[in-house]
Design a protein around this motif. Structure first.
Motif, PDB file in Angstrom:
ATOM      1  N   ASP A 195      27.005  23.794  33.277  1.00 14.48           N
ATOM      2  CA  ASP A 195      25.821  24.810  33.120  1.00 14.48           C
ATOM      3  C   ASP A 195      25.237  25.703  34.443  1.00 14.48           C
ATOM      4  OD1 ASP A 195      24.686  22.871  31.722  1.00 14.48           O
ATOM      5  OD2 ASP A 195      23.946  20.561  32.416  1.00 14.48           O
ATOM      6  N   ALA A 196      26.273  25.611  35.950  1.00  9.45           N
ATOM      7  CA  ALA A 196      26.116  26.875  36.783  1.00  9.45           C
ATOM      8  C   ALA A 196      27.665  27.373  36.537  1.00  9.45           C
ATOM      9  CB  ALA A 196      26.367  25.491  38.456  1.00  9.45           C
ATOM     10  N   ILE A 197      28.322  27.516  35.845  1.00  7.18           N
ATOM     11  CA  ILE A 197      29.315  28.688  36.083  1.00  7.18           C
ATOM     12  C   ILE A 197      28.980  30.120  35.247  1.00  7.18           C
ATOM     13  CG2 ILE A 197      30.787  28.116  33.152  1.00  7.18           C
ATOM     14  CD1 ILE A 197      33.093  27.700  34.902  1.00  7.18           C
ATOM     15  N   HIS A 198      28.491  29.996  35.181  1.00  8.75           N
ATOM     16  CA  HIS A 198      27.605  31.527  34.044  1.00  8.75           C
ATOM     17  C   HIS A 198      27.228  32.185  35.700  1.00  8.75           C
ATOM     18  CE1 HIS A 198      23.709  29.790  34.368  1.00  8.75           C
ATOM     19  NE2 HIS A 198      23.377  30.877  34.339  1.00  8.75           N
ATOM     20  N   THR A 199      27.042  31.501  37.039  1.00  4.47           N
ATOM     21  CA  THR A 199      26.391  32.158  38.191  1.00  4.47           C
ATOM     22  C   THR A 199      27.414  32.544  38.729  1.00  4.47           C
ATOM     23  OG1 THR A 199      26.561  30.059  38.942  1.00  4.47           O
ATOM     24  CG2 THR A 199      24.378  30.423  37.916  1.00  4.47           C
ATOM     25  N   ILE A 200      28.919  32.173  38.601  1.00  4.35           N
ATOM     26  CA  ILE A 200      29.781  33.147  39.234  1.00  4.35           C
ATOM     27  C   ILE A 200      29.987  34.180  38.569  1.00  4.35           C
ATOM     28  CG2 ILE A 200      32.658  32.880  39.539  1.00  4.35           C
ATOM     29  CD1 ILE A 200      32.088  29.663  39.361  1.00  4.35           C
ATOM     30  N   LYS A 201      29.704  35.394  40.170  1.00  2.12           N
ATOM     31  CA  LYS A 201      30.147  36.935  39.062  1.00  2.12           C
ATOM     32  C   LYS A 201      31.112  37.169  39.224  1.00  2.12           C
ATOM     33  CE  LYS A 201      25.777  36.820  38.055  1.00  2.12           C
ATOM     34  NZ  LYS A 201      25.461  36.896  37.046  1.00  2.12           N
ATOM     35  N   MET A 202      31.771  37.216  38.679  1.00  5.29           N
ATOM     36  CA  MET A 202      33.490  38.199  38.443  1.00  5.29           C
ATOM     37  C   MET A 202      33.770  39.484  38.103  1.00  5.29           C
ATOM     38  SD  MET A 202      36.343  34.854  37.500  1.00  5.29           S
ATOM     39  CE  MET A 202      35.558  32.991  38.158  1.00  5.29           C
ATOM     40  N   THR A 203      33.988  40.871  37.991  1.00  2.73           N
ATOM     41  CA  THR A 203      34.613  41.304  37.381  1.00  2.73           C
ATOM     42  C   THR A 203      35.767  40.814  36.321  1.00  2.73           C
ATOM     43  OG1 THR A 203      36.464  41.910  38.672  1.00  2.73           O
ATOM     44  CG2 THR A 203      34.233  42.879  39.185  1.00  2.73           C
ATOM     45  N   LYS A 204      36.053  42.104  35.082  1.00  6.90           N
ATOM     46  CA  LYS A 204      36.738  41.485  34.400  1.00  6.90           C
ATOM     47  C   LYS A 204      38.056  41.797  34.318  1.00  6.90           C
ATOM     48  CE  LYS A 204      39.525  45.197  31.323  1.00  6.90           C
ATOM     49  NZ  LYS A 204      39.433  46.304  30.851  1.00  6.90           N
ATOM     50  N   THR A 205      38.926  42.676  35.595  1.00  8.00           N
ATOM     51  CA  THR A 205      40.259  41.862  36.583  1.00  8.00           C
ATOM     52  C   THR A 205      40.115  40.750  36.958  1.00  8.00           C
ATOM     53  OG1 THR A 205      40.683  44.614  36.573  1.00  8.00           O
ATOM     54  CG2 THR A 205      41.729  43.804  38.035  1.00  8.00           C
ATOM     55  N   ASN A 206      38.936  40.565  37.272  1.00  8.25           N
ATOM     56  CA  ASN A 206      38.771  38.909  38.309  1.00  8.25           C
ATOM     57  C   ASN A 206      39.675  37.526  37.099  1.00  8.25           C
ATOM     58  OD1 ASN A 206      36.083  39.983  40.604  1.00  8.25           O
ATOM     59  ND2 ASN A 206      38.331  40.012  40.785  1.00  8.25           N
ATOM     60  N   ARG A 207      38.391  38.086  35.973  1.00  5.60           N
ATOM     61  CA  ARG A 207      38.601  36.821  34.939  1.00  5.60           C
ATOM     62  C   ARG A 207      40.000  36.678  34.792  1.00  5.60           C
ATOM     63  NH1 ARG A 207      34.709  38.060  32.573  1.00  5.60           N
ATOM     64  NH2 ARG A 207      32.926  37.350  33.562  1.00  5.60           N
ATOM     65  N   GLN A 208      40.349  38.293  34.795  1.00  6.40           N
ATOM     66  CA  GLN A 208      41.669  37.996  33.796  1.00  6.40           C
ATOM     67  C   GLN A 208      43.427  37.980  34.443  1.00  6.40           C
ATOM     68  OE1 GLN A 208      42.433  42.160  32.517  1.00  6.40           O
ATOM     69  NE2 GLN A 208      40.867  41.326  30.508  1.00  6.40           N
ATOM     70  N   GLU A 209      42.575  37.522  35.317  1.00  4.10           N
ATOM     71  CA  GLU A 209      43.774  37.746  36.805  1.00  4.10           C
ATOM     72  C   GLU A 209      43.906  35.812  37.143  1.00  4.10           C
ATOM     73  OE1 GLU A 209      46.211  38.921  39.075  1.00  4.10           O
ATOM     74  OE2 GLU A 209      46.038  40.748  37.237  1.00  4.10           O
ATOM     75  N   LEU A 210      42.476  35.529  37.007  1.00  3.30           N
ATOM     76  CA  LEU A 210      42.488  34.250  37.299  1.00  3.30           C
ATOM     77  C   LEU A 210      43.230  33.366  35.756  1.00  3.30           C
ATOM     78  CD1 LEU A 210      41.740  31.658  38.961  1.00  3.30           C
ATOM     79  CD2 LEU A 210      39.389  31.916  38.412  1.00  3.30           C
TER      80      LEU A 210
END
Length: 239
Positions: A195-210
Motif C-alpha cells: 500500500d505504501a510502496i509507490h511512495t518510494i521515489k526512484m529514478t528509472k536507473t535506480n529501479r533498473q539497478e535494484l
C-alpha cells in the motif's frame, strides 16, 4: 486421482496446432503441468483459451496421477475476474515478467498454502491499484520468504548486503554485494508494504539497478534459475 483445487496459471505454450501445455501453481499440489488437448480449436468446450493467460486465477477439476507426466484438466472456471491485469500495458508487462520469474523459481510438486495465498492476494492487489511502479520489487522480496532465502535483517544497519550469503554485513567480500544508493533502496523496499510502496521515489536507473540485483539474488539462491526474457520489456515500460 480427481482433484478440485484453486490454481494460478504461470505459463502456456502452444503444442501442435490445437493444444496447449500449461504450467500452473495449484493450492493442492504445488506446481503442475497440464496438456490441454484441442483447447485452441474448440469454441464450445469446457476449457477456454482465455483461461490460460499468465497469472489467471482458476478453480479447476483435474486428474493428478502424480507420476511426473503431463496431467489433464476436466473443468476450469475463473475464480477471480481481473479488471486490469491483462489490459493495462504496464500491468501486462509486469504480469509477463512475474509469471516468468515464478515459473523459473517454483519447482516443488507439493502444496504450499502460504505461498498460494500470498500469490493470490498479491495479484488481486495489483489488479485493483494504479500506483504500481515498484510493486514487482516488493513482490520479489516478499516471495523470497516462501522460497527460503529472505534477507537476514539482524545487521540491517550495515554498509553492505551480501547477495550470496543473504545478510547485511560491514565486512568486505568477494561475493556480489549491494552498497550505496542501491542498498538504501533495497532496505526501504524491504520495510514497505504494497500500500505504501509507490511512495518510494526512484529514478528509472535506480529501479533498473535494484531489479537487476534482485534477479541476481534469485539466480544465486535457486539452482537452474534462468533470467527472464521479459525483463527487457518490463524495463522499457517503466522507463
Amino acid at each position: 486421482m480427481q482433484v478440485t483445487t484453486k490454481a494460478i496459471v504461470l505459463t502456456s505454450l502452444k503444442y501442435g496446432d490445437t493444444s496447449l501445455i500449461t504450467r500452473a501453481f495449484t493450492a493442492s499440489d504445488g506446481l503442475k503441468s497440464y496438456l490441454l488437448k484441442g483447447v485452441l480449436a474448440s469454441k464450445k468446450g469446457k476449457l477456454k483459451t482465455a483461461y490460460f493467460q499468465p497469472l489467471t486465477q482458476l478453480e479447476i477439476v483435474a486428474n493428478h496421477k502424480n507420476k511426473g507426466n503431463l496431467e489433464s484438466i476436466r473443468e476450469a472456471k475463473v475464480n477471480y475476474h481481473y479488471q486490469t491485469l491483462h489490459t493495462d500495458i504496464a500491468k501486462s508487462a509486469m504480469t509477463q515478467f512475474l509469471a516468468e520469474m515464478l515459473s523459473n523459481s517454483i519447482h516443488e510438486e507439493e502444496g504450499n498454502q502460504g505461498l498460494f495465498d500470498f500469490l493470490e492476494a498479491s495479484f488481486q492487489w495489483l489488479d485493483t491499484h494504479n500506483e504500481i511502479a515498484n510493486f514487482h520489487l516488493g513482490f520479489l522480496l516478499n516471495l523470497t520468504r516462501y522460497l527460503g532465502f529472505y534477507p537476514d535483517t539482524n545487521a540491517i544497519n550495515s554498509i553492505h548486503f551480501d547477495l550470496l550469503e543473504g545478510e547485511f554485513t560491514d565486512t568486505p567480500s568477494l561475493n556480489p554485494i549491494l552498497t550505496g544508493e542501491n542498498l538504501n533502496f533495497f532496505k526501504t523496499v524491504l520495510g514497505t508494504n504494497f500500500d505504501a510502496i509507490h511512495t518510494i521515489k526512484m529514478t528509472k536507473t535506480n529501479r533498473q539497478e535494484l531489479l537487476k540485483s534482485l534477479v541476481l539474488y534469485f539466480e544465486l539462491h535457486l539452482q537452474g534459475f534462468r533470467k527472464p526474457k521479459s525483463l527487457a520489456i518490463l524495463n522499457e515500460v517503466f522507463s
